[in-house]
Motif scaffolding. Structure first.
Motif, mmCIF file in Angstrom:
data_model
loop_
_atom_site.group_PDB
_atom_site.id
_atom_site.type_symbol
_atom_site.label_atom_id
_atom_site.label_comp_id
_atom_site.label_asym_id
_atom_site.label_seq_id
_atom_site.Cartn_x
_atom_site.Cartn_y
_atom_site.Cartn_z
ATOM 1 N N PHE A 130 -7.502 4.547 75.011
ATOM 2 C CA PHE A 130 -7.198 4.908 73.632
ATOM 3 C C PHE A 130 -8.453 5.147 72.825
ATOM 4 O O PHE A 130 -9.478 4.502 73.058
ATOM 5 N N HIS A 131 -8.331 6.023 71.871
ATOM 6 C CA HIS A 131 -9.243 6.114 70.724
ATOM 7 C C HIS A 131 -8.398 5.744 69.523
ATOM 8 O O HIS A 131 -7.539 6.512 69.103
ATOM 9 N N PHE A 132 -8.604 4.527 69.028
ATOM 10 C CA PHE A 132 -7.818 4.051 67.891
ATOM 11 C C PHE A 132 -8.432 4.554 66.581
ATOM 12 O O PHE A 132 -9.648 4.560 66.409
ATOM 13 N N ASN A 133 -7.559 4.977 65.668
ATOM 14 C CA ASN A 133 -7.937 5.334 64.296
ATOM 15 C C ASN A 133 -6.623 5.534 63.545
ATOM 16 O O ASN A 133 -5.559 5.167 64.049
ATOM 17 N N ASP A 134 -6.661 6.068 62.356
ATOM 18 C CA ASP A 134 -5.418 6.392 61.662
ATOM 19 C C ASP A 134 -5.617 7.698 60.887
ATOM 20 O O ASP A 134 -6.766 8.143 60.689
ATOM 21 N N SER A 135 -4.502 8.285 60.481
ATOM 22 C CA SER A 135 -4.597 9.574 59.792
ATOM 23 C C SER A 135 -3.345 9.823 58.969
ATOM 24 O O SER A 135 -2.283 9.300 59.277
ATOM 25 N N LYS A 136 -3.499 10.615 57.911
ATOM 26 C CA LYS A 136 -2.368 11.019 57.059
ATOM 27 C C LYS A 136 -1.965 12.448 57.374
ATOM 28 O O LYS A 136 -0.790 12.795 57.353
ATOM 29 N N TYR A 137 -2.920 13.256 57.715
ATOM 30 C CA TYR A 137 -2.670 14.705 57.895
ATOM 31 C C TYR A 137 -3.161 15.188 59.261
ATOM 32 O O TYR A 137 -2.376 15.487 60.153
ATOM 33 N N GLY A 138 -4.496 15.264 59.461
ATOM 34 C CA GLY A 138 -5.065 15.820 60.703
ATOM 35 C C GLY A 138 -5.815 14.739 61.465
ATOM 36 O O GLY A 138 -5.415 13.575 61.450
ATOM 37 N N ASP A 139 -6.921 15.139 62.104
ATOM 38 C CA ASP A 139 -7.762 14.170 62.828
ATOM 39 C C ASP A 139 -8.700 13.508 61.829
ATOM 40 O O ASP A 139 -9.913 13.661 61.878
ATOM 41 N N ASP A 140 -8.118 12.726 60.927
ATOM 42 C CA ASP A 140 -8.844 12.196 59.767
ATOM 43 C C ASP A 140 -9.784 11.051 60.152
ATOM 44 O O ASP A 140 -10.653 10.664 59.376
ATOM 45 N N ASP A 141 -9.601 10.453 61.322
ATOM 46 C CA ASP A 141 -10.471 9.366 61.797
ATOM 47 C C ASP A 141 -10.636 8.234 60.775
ATOM 48 O O ASP A 141 -11.733 7.709 60.584
ATOM 49 N N LEU A 142 -9.526 7.854 60.149
ATOM 50 C CA LEU A 142 -9.547 6.793 59.143
ATOM 51 C C LEU A 142 -9.432 5.408 59.801
ATOM 52 O O LEU A 142 -9.189 5.296 60.995
ATOM 53 N N THR A 143 -9.596 4.368 58.980
ATOM 54 C CA THR A 143 -9.511 2.989 59.452
ATOM 55 C C THR A 143 -8.178 2.733 60.155
ATOM 56 O O THR A 143 -7.121 3.089 59.638
ATOM 57 N N VAL A 144 -8.217 2.115 61.320
ATOM 58 C CA VAL A 144 -6.993 1.809 62.066
ATOM 59 C C VAL A 144 -6.046 1.001 61.178
ATOM 60 O O VAL A 144 -6.471 0.084 60.475
#
Ligand code: LRH
Ligand code: MN
Length: 425
Positions: free
Chosen positions: A277-291
């Protein structure tokens, strides 16, 4: 800057509040038949690799706002991973990206890693940027390029990355390809895919026998019409074409809106082809936000499938757990501390799911009961268990508070100044 157990014990201060919370929660869970000690040990054993490319300030094409005290070389990056691990006891690995992090002094790098209890997880190749001095450009692709000489250059780069990884003790190569098109008609989909398969097989064929290959997929960016390895199915196909030690890597941000990632995870594990896994979070695209900062329940549902798969799919390998994030506005280390907490929290909550009761409710088509079982676990505040897992290892009760009370960022700025820039995204 290195944090000692004493630094952290001082920052933890009085543990009475935690001990009361832990006692109350563990009594409740024991009454439900949960082996609390075993659960805490599982959480403690869960080690996540920190991306070497995400220890400085990230940015977008619209700008990058520097963060002071950034690591200016690989040794300092591993030092920063050591700080995260000292505080959380769950960040005992680093994932390097080549050539952003090509070691200059292997002995020094390994010594600092040993001192900080850090191992080298999957190592990443990079054929999505041109490097000074390379003969061919990857503007129109790398492993998928229609030009044999360019594909050969990209294959050679991947083999070189494996050589670097071997010297550090890594056992896994991660390939992510930006290869694709931005306009209809720009390239033959079939030729691009068959070239990619041929190139991946060449790289796989050169891998040491005890190495694995992770194939990461992504639907778009930097190409905006098509990407050769666009989804889990394409990665799964290529992994099967390569062989038994090739698997699919799931980056949570690499899905089109409303994709059912937990079903992708279940499907890949059932076929023994989920590698990591590559963990992160997103609202729209590959935003790479905080998990866990945008869709924590979705992360919990993914861990439900992982917990089920780890118990029922012996055909699937041990997974490579990694974060892949980009910090545009937060202190990179605080952002990673929050991500590590969110990952441990989702895992601990998923471990609380009574899988037997859930299976019984599913067989009874008791849809309401199924949701009650899932959400009962999700609504449990597991933070005292995470604290216990950290404290057992000499970590921080509250990593963010300790990071701030120990003035870590100020210390790093004192050591490195305000103008060091970390390599990476
Ligand atoms: C591509 C990606 C890939 C890395 C890069 C830094 O979006 O997720 O994993 O190589 O980010
Ligand atoms: Mn990624």
């Amino acid at each position: 800057m290195q944090l000692t157990k004493q630094h952290i014990a001082d920052a933890n201060g009085n543990l009475k509040g935690h001990q009361a919370d832990y006692y109350y929660l563990s009594q409740k869970l024991i009454d439900q038949g949960v082996d609390v000690d075993a659960l805490v040990q599982k959480v403690a054993d869960f080690q996540v690799a920190i991306p070497s490319w995400a220890l400085g300030a990230g940015g977008t094409r619209f700008g990058r706002f520097s963060f002071h005290g950034e690591p200016g070389n690989l040794e300092q990056k591993i030092g920063d991973v050591g700080i995260l691990h000292a505080l959380t006891q769950t960040a005992g690995a680093v994932s390097l990206h080549i050539p952003w992090d090509t070691p200059t002094d292997y002995a020094a790098v390994k010594q600092i890693a040993d001192q900080n209890g850090i191992v080298f997880d999957a190592i990443n190749s990079n054929t999505f940027q041109d490097q000074p001095g390379t003969k061919h450009s990857y503007k129109h692709g790398s492993l998928a390029n229609s030009d044999e000489a360019i594909r050969a250059q990209a294959v050679a780069h991947n083999n070189e990355v494996v050589r670097i990884g071997e010297k550090l003790g890594s056992k896994t190569l991660t390939i992510w390809l930006a290869d694709g098109t931005s306009f209809p008609g720009q390239r033959s989909f079939q030729k691009a895919l068959s070239q990619t398969e041929k190139s991946c097989k060449e790289i796989y064929g050169e891998l040491p026998q005890d190495w694995s290959l992770l194939i990461e997929y992504k639907p778009y960016e930097p190409n905006f019409y098509s990407t050769v390895i666009m989804d889990w199915g394409t990665s799964f196909m290529l992994a099967n074409a390569c062989g038994d030690r090739a698997y699919t890597l799931v980056d949570l941000g690499h899905h089109l809106p409303n994709s059912n990632i937990e079903q992708v995870v279940a499907t890949l594990m059932s076929k023994g082809k989920l590698g990591g896994f590559h963990f992160n979070d997103s609202k729209y695209g590959d935003d790479d936000l905080t998990v866990g900062s945008i869709k924590p329940y979705a992360l919990f549902l993914i861990f439900n499938e992982l917990v089920y798969g780890m118990a029922n799919n012996p055909q699937n390998p041990d997974l490579a757990w990694m974060i892949d994030a980009s910090h545009n506005i937060k202190d990179p280390l605080e952002d990673l501390l929050q991500s590590l907490e969110a990952i441990q929290e989702a895992y601990a909550k998923a471990l609380l799911i009574d899988q037997k009761a859930l299976e019984a409710a599913q067989l009874n088509h008791d849809v309401v009961k199924c949701q009650e079982i899932l959400q009962g676990a999700y609504r449990t505040d597991v933070r005292p268990l995470l604290q216990k897992a950290r404290l057992n290892g000499g970590g921080a009760l509250n990593p963010i508070e300790a990071y701030r009370s120990l003035k870590v960022r100020e210390g790093l700025i004192g050591e490195r100044g305000k103008h060091t820039v970390a390599t990476g995204l």
